[in-house]
Design an enzyme around this catalytic site. Sequence first.
Site, PDB file in Angstrom:
ATOM      1  CE  LYS A  49      -4.393  -1.702   0.813  1.00 50.16           C
ATOM      2  NZ  LYS A  49      -5.772  -1.521   1.164  1.00 50.16           N
ATOM      3  CE  LYS A 101      -6.320  -7.969  -1.681  1.00 52.07           C
ATOM      4  NZ  LYS A 101      -6.855  -7.621  -0.358  1.00 52.07           N
ATOM      5  CE  LYS A 115     -13.640  -3.569   0.200  1.00 60.54           C
ATOM      6  NZ  LYS A 115     -12.430  -3.309   0.996  1.00 60.54           N
TER       7      LYS A 115
HETATM    8  P1  ATP Z   1      -8.802  -2.642  -0.413  1.00 60.84           P
HETATM    9  O1  ATP Z   1      -8.823  -2.752  -1.900  1.00 60.84           O
HETATM   10  O2  ATP Z   1      -9.424  -1.389   0.089  1.00 60.84           O
HETATM   11  O3  ATP Z   1      -7.456  -2.902   0.183  1.00 60.84           O
HETATM   12  P2  ATP Z   1      -9.898  -5.285  -0.291  1.00 60.84           P
HETATM   13  O4  ATP Z   1     -10.916  -5.417  -1.365  1.00 60.84           O
HETATM   14  O5  ATP Z   1      -8.571  -5.890  -0.528  1.00 60.84           O
HETATM   15  O6  ATP Z   1      -9.740  -3.778   0.124  1.00 60.84           O
HETATM   16  P3  ATP Z   1     -10.457  -5.721   2.538  1.00 60.84           P
HETATM   17  O7  ATP Z   1     -11.520  -4.841   3.041  1.00 60.84           O
HETATM   18  O8  ATP Z   1      -9.060  -5.325   2.850  1.00 60.84           O
HETATM   19  O9  ATP Z   1     -10.602  -5.903   0.962  1.00 60.84           O
HETATM   20  O10 ATP Z   1     -10.700  -7.228   2.983  1.00 60.84           O
HETATM   21  C1  ATP Z   1     -11.853  -7.741   3.585  1.00 60.84           C
HETATM   22  C2  ATP Z   1     -11.824  -9.241   3.610  1.00 60.84           C
HETATM   23  O11 ATP Z   1     -11.931  -9.749   2.282  1.00 60.84           O
HETATM   24  C3  ATP Z   1     -10.545  -9.852   4.185  1.00 60.84           C
HETATM   25  O12 ATP Z   1     -10.858 -11.015   4.903  1.00 60.84           O
HETATM   26  C4  ATP Z   1      -9.743 -10.201   2.970  1.00 60.84           C
HETATM   27  O13 ATP Z   1      -8.836 -11.256   3.202  1.00 60.84           O
HETATM   28  C5  ATP Z   1     -10.853 -10.621   2.014  1.00 60.84           C
HETATM   29  N1  ATP Z   1     -10.456 -10.406   0.627  1.00 60.84           N
HETATM   30  C6  ATP Z   1     -10.263  -9.216   0.027  1.00 60.84           C
HETATM   31  N2  ATP Z   1      -9.916  -9.370  -1.254  1.00 60.84           N
HETATM   32  C7  ATP Z   1      -9.890 -10.715  -1.470  1.00 60.84           C
HETATM   33  C8  ATP Z   1      -9.587 -11.524  -2.607  1.00 60.84           C
HETATM   34  N3  ATP Z   1      -9.273 -10.970  -3.743  1.00 60.84           N
HETATM   35  N4  ATP Z   1      -9.674 -12.864  -2.469  1.00 60.84           N
HETATM   36  C9  ATP Z   1     -10.032 -13.424  -1.290  1.00 60.84           C
HETATM   37  N5  ATP Z   1     -10.313 -12.723  -0.181  1.00 60.84           N
HETATM   38  C10 ATP Z   1     -10.241 -11.382  -0.262  1.00 60.84           C
END
Ligand code: ATP
Length: 345
Positions: A127, A209, A212
């Site tokens: 990040k 990954k 969002k």
């Molecule tokens: P950001 O993009 O703002 O970093 P994010 O979409 O990666 O957010 P988080 O809010 O950080 O999501 O994660 C919430 C939950 O969803 C966590 O348990 C994380 O491990 C899971 N998660 C997020 N993205 C994935 C993914 N691509 N595959 C599986 N699990 C995910």
Amino acid sequence: MTENANIINAPEKAEAKKRIFSGVQPSGILTLGNYLGAIKNWVTLQDDYECLYCVVDLHAITVRQVPADLRRHTQEALALYIACGIDPEQSCVFVQSHVPAHAELSWVLNCNTMFGELSRMTQFKDKSQKHSDNVNAGLFTYPVLMASDILLYQTDLVPVGIDQKQHVELTRDVAQRFNGVYGDTFKIPEPYFVKTGMKINSLTDPTKKMSKSDPNPKSYVAIIETRDETIKKIKSAVTDSEACVKYAEGKDGINNLMSIYSSFTGKSFDEIEKEFEGKGYGDFKMAVGEVCADGLGPIREEYARLVKDKAYLEDVMKKGSDTASYLARKTLSKVYRKVGFYSVK
Ligand code: ATP
Ligand code: LTN
């Protein structure tokens, strides 16, 4: 104090259920990754555990947010939890900033977490590269706030995607250190991962990954987008030129689509390979797009109904934060006592 007898009475019960805590940041519209990696799993755990599911807005501001969007995304995330099948009568659903104990415990734990430990966190490295103009102290201490979320509720199990493994390990280390210095205070939590879907990758760069907060909406499937949008995005997902549906090293795009297909159909990779033997990527992508859009369909419909009902959502938030505050205060008072803060009756 509002009733959520199920949770509040849990510790006193002879056979208390184990407790679960998890959260998603309202940093955008929730994706298929959030659903398959986390929320789908949360739903199945509700019957067997005392669950607290939080919208972690304090975490979201480690990256610059537009205030009005953050407010809207917070309400949307809560509505989505419910639309996905979280039952607020059964589980405690709340917003992190409504329970000040998270920020309060975080300060104490910051003073019990080492700079070196935080420097090793890969999410911080990723990040801070992505947001090189805003490498703030909150981004660095993000895992301490996450540890506070978990430890405040004497959590047994933390269902998260595999990307969060390092943060849960740090939480365990910090809890063990604190217990060692001040005496038994925190339960040591365990991480809990799903088998398939623990990491869903980006559709435009399948080595990364799905996220969002990715600026390219083609890289993710948003849970609430239309059926056509989902199918279109999956059809244009980046794959390879081999035209063979097979789970193998180097085939990140196909591996990713196979994981998605497997998560929705329950089929193993072997079964999927047989099903698509001799067929091209076009057929396979269409099939993945359809199971995905069909699987998300009922959630989308329920979400559309719920998100209009602001009064209901605010009622859930209020009841949830009452229950969570009650539980959190118990741990926070214990911590304050242990570290030697003066208390006046
Ligand atoms: P950001 O993009 O703002 O970093 P994010 O979409 O990666 O957010 P988080 O809010 O950080 O999501 O994660 C919430 C939950 O969803 C966590 O348990 C994380 O491990 C899971 N998660 C997020 N993205 C994935 C993914 N691509 N595959 C599986 N699990 C995910
Ligand atoms: N860091 C998590 C979100 C999160 C979380 C938590 C998950 C914040 N606090 C407590 C589980 C338990 C993430 O997914 N990025």
